[in-house]
Motif scaffolding. Sequence first.
Motif, PDB file in Angstrom:
ATOM      1  N   LYS A  96     -18.056  -1.798  26.309  1.00 30.88           N
ATOM      2  CA  LYS A  96     -18.577  -2.536  27.299  1.00 30.88           C
ATOM      3  C   LYS A  96     -20.295  -2.121  27.456  1.00 30.88           C
ATOM      4  CE  LYS A  96     -14.895  -2.897  30.701  1.00 30.88           C
ATOM      5  NZ  LYS A  96     -14.324  -2.834  31.970  1.00 30.88           N
ATOM      6  N   SER A  97     -20.807  -1.399  26.272  1.00 36.12           N
ATOM      7  CA  SER A  97     -22.210  -1.298  26.123  1.00 36.12           C
ATOM      8  C   SER A  97     -22.913  -2.177  25.518  1.00 36.12           C
ATOM      9  CB  SER A  97     -22.241   0.150  25.363  1.00 36.12           C
ATOM     10  OG  SER A  97     -23.419   0.330  24.809  1.00 36.12           O
ATOM     11  N   VAL A  98     -24.036  -2.647  26.102  1.00 38.62           N
ATOM     12  CA  VAL A  98     -24.846  -3.758  25.505  1.00 38.62           C
ATOM     13  C   VAL A  98     -25.274  -3.092  23.973  1.00 38.62           C
ATOM     14  CG1 VAL A  98     -26.902  -4.943  25.551  1.00 38.62           C
ATOM     15  CG2 VAL A  98     -25.633  -4.607  27.439  1.00 38.62           C
ATOM     16  N   GLY A  99     -25.904  -1.856  24.012  1.00 36.21           N
ATOM     17  CA  GLY A  99     -26.122  -1.254  22.651  1.00 36.21           C
ATOM     18  C   GLY A  99     -25.018  -1.132  21.677  1.00 36.21           C
ATOM     19  N   TRP A 100     -23.824  -1.045  22.152  1.00 35.51           N
ATOM     20  CA  TRP A 100     -22.566  -0.861  20.962  1.00 35.51           C
ATOM     21  C   TRP A 100     -22.389  -2.453  20.576  1.00 35.51           C
ATOM     22  CZ3 TRP A 100     -17.659  -3.083  20.375  1.00 35.51           C
ATOM     23  CH2 TRP A 100     -17.149  -2.427  19.447  1.00 35.51           C
ATOM     24  N   ALA A 132     -35.844  -6.229  24.929  1.00 37.74           N
ATOM     25  CA  ALA A 132     -34.982  -5.109  24.698  1.00 37.74           C
ATOM     26  C   ALA A 132     -35.998  -4.260  23.526  1.00 37.74           C
ATOM     27  CB  ALA A 132     -33.565  -5.153  24.280  1.00 37.74           C
ATOM     28  N   ALA A 133     -36.361  -4.990  22.467  1.00 38.66           N
ATOM     29  CA  ALA A 133     -37.144  -4.486  21.305  1.00 38.66           C
ATOM     30  C   ALA A 133     -38.502  -3.837  21.824  1.00 38.66           C
ATOM     31  CB  ALA A 133     -37.273  -5.414  20.188  1.00 38.66           C
ATOM     32  N   LYS A 134     -39.151  -4.599  22.806  1.00 43.88           N
ATOM     33  CA  LYS A 134     -40.248  -4.001  23.407  1.00 43.88           C
ATOM     34  C   LYS A 134     -40.178  -2.936  23.947  1.00 43.88           C
ATOM     35  CE  LYS A 134     -43.366  -7.872  23.798  1.00 43.88           C
ATOM     36  NZ  LYS A 134     -43.923  -9.115  24.731  1.00 43.88           N
ATOM     37  N   ASN A 135     -39.262  -2.756  24.807  1.00 45.69           N
ATOM     38  CA  ASN A 135     -38.892  -1.639  25.694  1.00 45.69           C
ATOM     39  C   ASN A 135     -38.636  -0.536  24.859  1.00 45.69           C
ATOM     40  OD1 ASN A 135     -38.748  -3.123  28.094  1.00 45.69           O
ATOM     41  ND2 ASN A 135     -36.399  -3.339  27.979  1.00 45.69           N
ATOM     42  N   LEU A 136     -38.098  -0.617  23.591  1.00 40.64           N
ATOM     43  CA  LEU A 136     -37.941   0.671  22.877  1.00 40.64           C
ATOM     44  C   LEU A 136     -38.976   0.894  22.020  1.00 40.64           C
ATOM     45  CD1 LEU A 136     -34.240   0.273  21.589  1.00 40.64           C
ATOM     46  CD2 LEU A 136     -35.205   1.790  23.225  1.00 40.64           C
ATOM     47  N   ALA A 137     -39.952  -0.223  21.598  1.00 36.11           N
ATOM     48  CA  ALA A 137     -41.144  -0.101  20.911  1.00 36.11           C
ATOM     49  C   ALA A 137     -41.883   0.663  21.433  1.00 36.11           C
ATOM     50  CB  ALA A 137     -41.687  -1.379  20.477  1.00 36.11           C
ATOM     51  N   SER A 138     -42.287   0.377  22.686  1.00 33.72           N
ATOM     52  CA  SER A 138     -43.323   1.114  23.778  1.00 33.72           C
ATOM     53  C   SER A 138     -42.882   2.665  23.842  1.00 33.72           C
ATOM     54  CB  SER A 138     -43.590   0.522  24.994  1.00 33.72           C
ATOM     55  OG  SER A 138     -42.210   0.507  25.924  1.00 33.72           O
ATOM     56  N   ILE A 139     -41.623   2.966  23.909  1.00 32.22           N
ATOM     57  CA  ILE A 139     -41.079   4.072  23.712  1.00 32.22           C
ATOM     58  C   ILE A 139     -41.172   5.222  22.446  1.00 32.22           C
ATOM     59  CG2 ILE A 139     -39.172   5.951  24.045  1.00 32.22           C
ATOM     60  CD1 ILE A 139     -38.238   3.805  26.065  1.00 32.22           C
ATOM     61  N   THR A 140     -41.054   4.326  21.360  1.00 32.06           N
ATOM     62  CA  THR A 140     -41.100   5.011  20.095  1.00 32.06           C
ATOM     63  C   THR A 140     -42.621   5.055  19.599  1.00 32.06           C
ATOM     64  OG1 THR A 140     -40.413   2.861  18.900  1.00 32.06           O
ATOM     65  CG2 THR A 140     -38.650   4.426  19.679  1.00 32.06           C
ATOM     66  N   GLY A 141     -43.396   4.328  20.083  1.00 34.19           N
ATOM     67  CA  GLY A 141     -44.774   4.195  19.475  1.00 34.19           C
ATOM     68  C   GLY A 141     -45.099   3.078  18.585  1.00 34.19           C
ATOM     69  N   ASP A 165     -45.427  -0.946  17.634  1.00 30.78           N
ATOM     70  CA  ASP A 165     -46.200  -1.938  18.464  1.00 30.78           C
ATOM     71  C   ASP A 165     -45.235  -3.063  18.918  1.00 30.78           C
ATOM     72  OD1 ASP A 165     -48.294  -3.702  19.143  1.00 30.78           O
ATOM     73  OD2 ASP A 165     -48.795  -4.353  16.841  1.00 30.78           O
ATOM     74  N   PRO A 166     -45.365  -2.971  20.318  1.00 28.67           N
ATOM     75  CA  PRO A 166     -44.697  -3.956  21.227  1.00 28.67           C
ATOM     76  C   PRO A 166     -44.931  -5.240  20.897  1.00 28.67           C
ATOM     77  CG  PRO A 166     -45.517  -2.115  22.671  1.00 28.67           C
ATOM     78  CD  PRO A 166     -46.149  -1.965  21.382  1.00 28.67           C
ATOM     79  N   SER A 167     -46.404  -5.591  20.721  1.00 28.44           N
ATOM     80  CA  SER A 167     -46.989  -7.137  20.337  1.00 28.44           C
ATOM     81  C   SER A 167     -46.293  -7.589  19.410  1.00 28.44           C
ATOM     82  CB  SER A 167     -48.286  -7.066  20.466  1.00 28.44           C
ATOM     83  OG  SER A 167     -48.810  -6.444  19.124  1.00 28.44           O
ATOM     84  N   SER A 168     -45.412  -6.566  18.259  1.00 28.69           N
ATOM     85  CA  SER A 168     -44.941  -7.329  17.079  1.00 28.69           C
ATOM     86  C   SER A 168     -43.839  -7.942  17.408  1.00 28.69           C
ATOM     87  CB  SER A 168     -45.047  -6.191  16.128  1.00 28.69           C
ATOM     88  OG  SER A 168     -44.022  -5.458  16.503  1.00 28.69           O
ATOM     89  N   PHE A 169     -43.337  -7.869  18.402  1.00 30.40           N
ATOM     90  CA  PHE A 169     -42.136  -8.622  18.970  1.00 30.40           C
ATOM     91  C   PHE A 169     -42.477  -9.735  19.730  1.00 30.40           C
ATOM     92  CE2 PHE A 169     -40.923  -4.326  18.179  1.00 30.40           C
ATOM     93  CZ  PHE A 169     -39.621  -4.331  17.258  1.00 30.40           C
ATOM     94  N   ASP A 170     -43.447 -10.217  19.873  1.00 34.30           N
ATOM     95  CA  ASP A 170     -44.013 -11.442  20.424  1.00 34.30           C
ATOM     96  C   ASP A 170     -43.497 -12.683  19.799  1.00 34.30           C
ATOM     97  OD1 ASP A 170     -45.036  -9.933  22.749  1.00 34.30           O
ATOM     98  OD2 ASP A 170     -46.818 -10.167  22.118  1.00 34.30           O
ATOM     99  N   GLY A 171     -42.873 -13.555  20.613  1.00 32.45           N
ATOM    100  CA  GLY A 171     -42.566 -14.782  19.653  1.00 32.45           C
ATOM    101  C   GLY A 171     -43.139 -15.947  20.205  1.00 32.45           C
ATOM    102  N   ASP A 172     -42.675 -17.156  19.908  1.00 36.70           N
ATOM    103  CA  ASP A 172     -43.561 -18.350  20.065  1.00 36.70           C
ATOM    104  C   ASP A 172     -42.911 -18.918  21.603  1.00 36.70           C
ATOM    105  OD1 ASP A 172     -40.918 -19.128  19.313  1.00 36.70           O
ATOM    106  OD2 ASP A 172     -41.545 -20.641  17.747  1.00 36.70           O
ATOM    107  N   ASP A 173     -42.049 -18.454  22.272  1.00 32.96           N
ATOM    108  CA  ASP A 173     -41.601 -18.834  23.409  1.00 32.96           C
ATOM    109  C   ASP A 173     -41.688 -17.687  24.390  1.00 32.96           C
ATOM    110  OD1 ASP A 173     -38.027 -18.799  22.216  1.00 32.96           O
ATOM    111  OD2 ASP A 173     -39.466 -17.165  22.136  1.00 32.96           O
ATOM    112  N   GLU A 174     -42.711 -16.915  24.500  1.00 33.45           N
ATOM    113  CA  GLU A 174     -42.699 -15.874  25.255  1.00 33.45           C
ATOM    114  C   GLU A 174     -42.745 -16.244  26.647  1.00 33.45           C
ATOM    115  OE1 GLU A 174     -41.423 -13.160  23.172  1.00 33.45           O
ATOM    116  OE2 GLU A 174     -42.331 -12.340  25.156  1.00 33.45           O
ATOM    117  N   VAL A 175     -42.981 -17.329  27.098  1.00 39.90           N
ATOM    118  CA  VAL A 175     -43.265 -17.651  28.526  1.00 39.90           C
ATOM    119  C   VAL A 175     -41.758 -18.122  29.121  1.00 39.90           C
ATOM    120  CG1 VAL A 175     -44.100 -19.308  30.313  1.00 39.90           C
ATOM    121  CG2 VAL A 175     -45.419 -18.430  28.472  1.00 39.90           C
ATOM    122  N   ASP A 176     -41.342 -17.282  29.830  1.00 38.63           N
ATOM    123  CA  ASP A 176     -40.004 -17.547  30.626  1.00 38.63           C
ATOM    124  C   ASP A 176     -40.017 -18.597  31.385  1.00 38.63           C
ATOM    125  OD1 ASP A 176     -38.667 -15.340  29.112  1.00 38.63           O
ATOM    126  OD2 ASP A 176     -39.138 -13.933  30.600  1.00 38.63           O
TER     127      ASP A 176
END
Length: 175
Positions: free
Chosen positions: A11-15, A140-149, A151-162
């Motif tokens: 039931k874990s998202v990570g798993w 989710a990748a940005k969340n972990l990127a900001s914690i691990t050091g 670059d969170p911006s490397s996870f930006d995509g072409d459809d970032e506007v929700d």
Amino acid sequence: MDTDIRHPGVKSVGWSLVQAARLHRSRTGDKLSDLGLFAGQEQVLQALSHSGPMTMGDLAVILRVRPPTASKTISRLASLKLVERHTEPGDARVVRVKLTREGKKKASAINALWDEVENELLAGFDNKDRKRLRKLLRRAAKNLASITGADPSSFDGDDEVDEPTSVEEPLAATA
């Protein structure tokens, strides 16, 4: 005897993410072996196909690996005549890598293979589901990127506007 054995993390998202990633990697690996490649090598060819010639350092950054790892992969791909290395005129310490003609053909085959596996992975997902999943995984990748050091911006995509996916389920804007 109960044969319905389940992992405690079911039931874990990570798993679930790890399981999907493993199966995706396995399927991709099977298809890459048909092209004479190993998992990981396709990422180098795709990066060079998309960005053109680049330094070993830039390649390592894009692949999120250490320079010696990138160098080892490039050596293997060079022995397959898929990439060429050239030192920078005026500074022999800087090595640029580019695809050969054969490397460009492999990169094109990899793109087709990647699309095929993605369609298998997302069978039954409509375009809205695909877009939403892509956005959620990037967040989710940005969340972990900001914690691990990383670059969170490397996870930006072409459809970032929700945009809301339905009237009942508006999305919070991502920053």
